[in-house]
Design a protein around this motif. Sequence first.
Motif, PDB file in Angstrom:
ATOM      1  N   TYR A 246      26.421 158.363  51.591  1.00  0.00           N
ATOM      2  CA  TYR A 246      25.209 159.095  51.237  1.00  0.00           C
ATOM      3  C   TYR A 246      24.141 158.836  52.291  1.00  0.00           C
ATOM      4  CZ  TYR A 246      27.304 159.256  46.549  1.00  0.00           C
ATOM      5  OH  TYR A 246      28.131 159.445  45.479  1.00  0.00           O
ATOM      6  N   LYS A 248      19.820 159.115  53.337  1.00  0.00           N
ATOM      7  CA  LYS A 248      18.421 159.238  52.921  1.00  0.00           C
ATOM      8  C   LYS A 248      18.156 158.814  51.478  1.00  0.00           C
ATOM      9  CE  LYS A 248      17.410 161.128  56.910  1.00  0.00           C
ATOM     10  NZ  LYS A 248      16.625 160.409  57.929  1.00  0.00           N
ATOM     11  N   GLY A 249      18.991 157.924  50.946  1.00  0.00           N
ATOM     12  CA  GLY A 249      18.756 157.440  49.591  1.00  0.00           C
ATOM     13  C   GLY A 249      19.173 158.391  48.491  1.00  0.00           C
ATOM     14  N   HIS A 251      21.579 159.857  45.873  1.00  0.00           N
ATOM     15  CA  HIS A 251      22.763 159.397  45.154  1.00  0.00           C
ATOM     16  C   HIS A 251      23.375 160.573  44.399  1.00  0.00           C
ATOM     17  CE1 HIS A 251      21.229 155.458  46.126  1.00  0.00           C
ATOM     18  NE2 HIS A 251      22.291 154.885  45.584  1.00  0.00           N
ATOM     19  N   ASP A 257      26.517 152.427  44.491  1.00  0.00           N
ATOM     20  CA  ASP A 257      25.861 152.163  45.770  1.00  0.00           C
ATOM     21  C   ASP A 257      26.752 152.728  46.868  1.00  0.00           C
ATOM     22  OD1 ASP A 257      23.674 150.627  44.729  1.00  0.00           O
ATOM     23  OD2 ASP A 257      25.084 148.989  44.395  1.00  0.00           O
ATOM     24  N   ASN A 258      26.219 153.668  47.646  1.00  0.00           N
ATOM     25  CA  ASN A 258      27.051 154.284  48.684  1.00  0.00           C
ATOM     26  C   ASN A 258      26.210 154.812  49.850  1.00  0.00           C
ATOM     27  OD1 ASN A 258      29.880 154.825  49.271  1.00  0.00           O
ATOM     28  ND2 ASN A 258      29.393 157.001  49.147  1.00  0.00           N
ATOM     29  N   ASP A 259      25.008 154.259  50.009  1.00  0.00           N
ATOM     30  CA  ASP A 259      24.075 154.751  51.013  1.00  0.00           C
ATOM     31  C   ASP A 259      24.397 154.161  52.391  1.00  0.00           C
ATOM     32  OD1 ASP A 259      21.354 156.222  51.409  1.00  0.00           O
ATOM     33  OD2 ASP A 259      21.120 154.303  52.449  1.00  0.00           O
ATOM     34  N   GLN A 262      21.358 151.578  53.459  1.00  0.00           N
ATOM     35  CA  GLN A 262      21.120 150.479  52.531  1.00  0.00           C
ATOM     36  C   GLN A 262      22.371 149.653  52.254  1.00  0.00           C
ATOM     37  OE1 GLN A 262      18.980 151.773  48.969  1.00  0.00           O
ATOM     38  NE2 GLN A 262      18.106 153.482  50.109  1.00  0.00           N
ATOM     39  N   CYS A 295      17.814 153.582  60.488  1.00  0.00           N
ATOM     40  CA  CYS A 295      17.797 152.825  59.244  1.00  0.00           C
ATOM     41  C   CYS A 295      16.568 151.925  59.150  1.00  0.00           C
ATOM     42  CB  CYS A 295      19.075 151.996  59.121  1.00  0.00           C
ATOM     43  SG  CYS A 295      20.567 152.993  58.828  1.00  0.00           S
ATOM     44  N   HIS A 304      12.992 158.373  52.668  1.00  0.00           N
ATOM     45  CA  HIS A 304      13.928 159.177  51.891  1.00  0.00           C
ATOM     46  C   HIS A 304      13.350 159.687  50.569  1.00  0.00           C
ATOM     47  CE1 HIS A 304      14.764 154.962  50.485  1.00  0.00           C
ATOM     48  NE2 HIS A 304      14.638 155.565  49.326  1.00  0.00           N
ATOM     49  N   GLU A 314      25.541 164.135  51.655  1.00  0.00           N
ATOM     50  CA  GLU A 314      26.624 163.234  52.018  1.00  0.00           C
ATOM     51  C   GLU A 314      27.415 163.749  53.209  1.00  0.00           C
ATOM     52  OE1 GLU A 314      29.774 164.841  48.630  1.00  0.00           O
ATOM     53  OE2 GLU A 314      28.370 163.234  48.095  1.00  0.00           O
TER      54      GLU A 314
END
Length: 359
Positions: A246, A248-249, A251, A257-259, A262, A295, A304, A314
Motif C-alpha cells: 500500500y 501513502k497510508g 489501507h 499492516d501493509n504500507d 511504514q 518515506c 498521506h 496499491e
Amino acid sequence: GMHKMPLSSTLRFKGISAGNMSKSLVKNVIAAGIILVVLFCLQDLGSQKSVLSGRKQNDNSVTSSTLSPLNLGRPLGSKVIINIGSNLDPIVPRTKQDDPCTMAIAFEPIVHSQIPDHPALYVVPVAVSNQMSLSLMQLYNVDSVSSSLATPQKQAFWNQGSNHLGAKVVPVLDLLSILRTIQASPSSGNAESKKSTSNTSFSVGLYQIDFIMTDMQGFDFTAISSVKPSLWRDEFKVPHIMTEVYLKGVHTYTGVDNDLCQDWLPYMSSAGYIFEGLSNPRPGYENAEALQKTCKEEVSQNRHKRYNNLDLLETDAFWRHPSLRPSKNMSSTYIYPRHSKKIAGPRFQDKDYDRCFLS
C-alpha cells in the motif's frame, strides 16, 4: 487438481516414486502432500496462543519441530518460484531464463480448480499467513480476485452488491513452514548465521527458492514479516521478492499492516533487502535512495492524510537480496509469464520435462 484427489488415494500412493506414475497423478499427489506434510508434521503450531492477525508479529515464536522435505521428484537444488495468491493466472517459469527443472508452486484457496494444468506448475488450495489455522475468507470482485482474510476498509464497487460473493472457510498455512519445507539448508554459513537460526533449526528442503511473488489482499506483510529478518538474509536468501504494498497510508483492508513506508521499508531493510522499484513506476519511488527520501518526508509531514478518501492505492514492490548486484532490467527480473485458461503460459518440450523427473 488436489481438490479432485480423495484423501484415501493420496495416502495410498505415499512413497511411490514419480517415475512410476503419470505426471498428472504425480501432480495431484504432490499438491496434496504439500498440505499433508505441514499439517501432520507441524501440529504443534496449532497450539500457538496468538490469533490470525494482519498486524505486525515478528517474534517468530515457532517451536522446533521435525519437518519432512517436500519431494517433487526433481534433482536436488532445482529452482522453485512461489506465487502466493495467484487467482486464475499463476506465474510459471520462463523458457528463456529458466531451465525445464524449475518448478512453480501457486497457493490459491478459492479458484484453484479453475487453473489449467501445466507441466511445471503445482497448485496448492490453501491461503498463507503468519500461522496455521482455519479462517473465514470473504470473496470479493470478479473471479474472486479481491478475496481476503480481512474485510475492506471502505465500501466500493469491487466489494459491494454482486461483487461480494459470500465467504468460505479456508485452510491457512504459515509461510515459515512452507519455506523450510521447500528450501535446502545453506551449504555454508558462519557462526553468527547459525546462531540466529538456533530457535527454528535449518531448512530441510531439497530445492532453491528463486523467486517469491505475493498478492495476498492485505496479508502480504503479515506473512513475510512472520519470518525473522535474519532468516531471509542468511538462510533462505531468496534472490528476488515481489510484494503487493500500500502507498501513502491508504489501507485497502481493515486490521492489516501493509504500507510501503511504514511497514515494508523498515522490515526489508532489517533483512538486508534492497528496494529496486515499483511495477507501476511513479516519482519518488525509482530506487532505494529515492524511496528513503519519500518515506522520510511522508512520515515527517504526514502527507498521506489527503489520500484518506481513497479505498485503494496499491502496487507491487521489487526487493533484491543484498548478495546480488542491482538488476539491470526490472521486467526480466521480476515479471514472469502467466498461465490461465485464456492464455497458456510458455512451456518446454515434454522430453525436456521428462529428463527432470528422477527415476
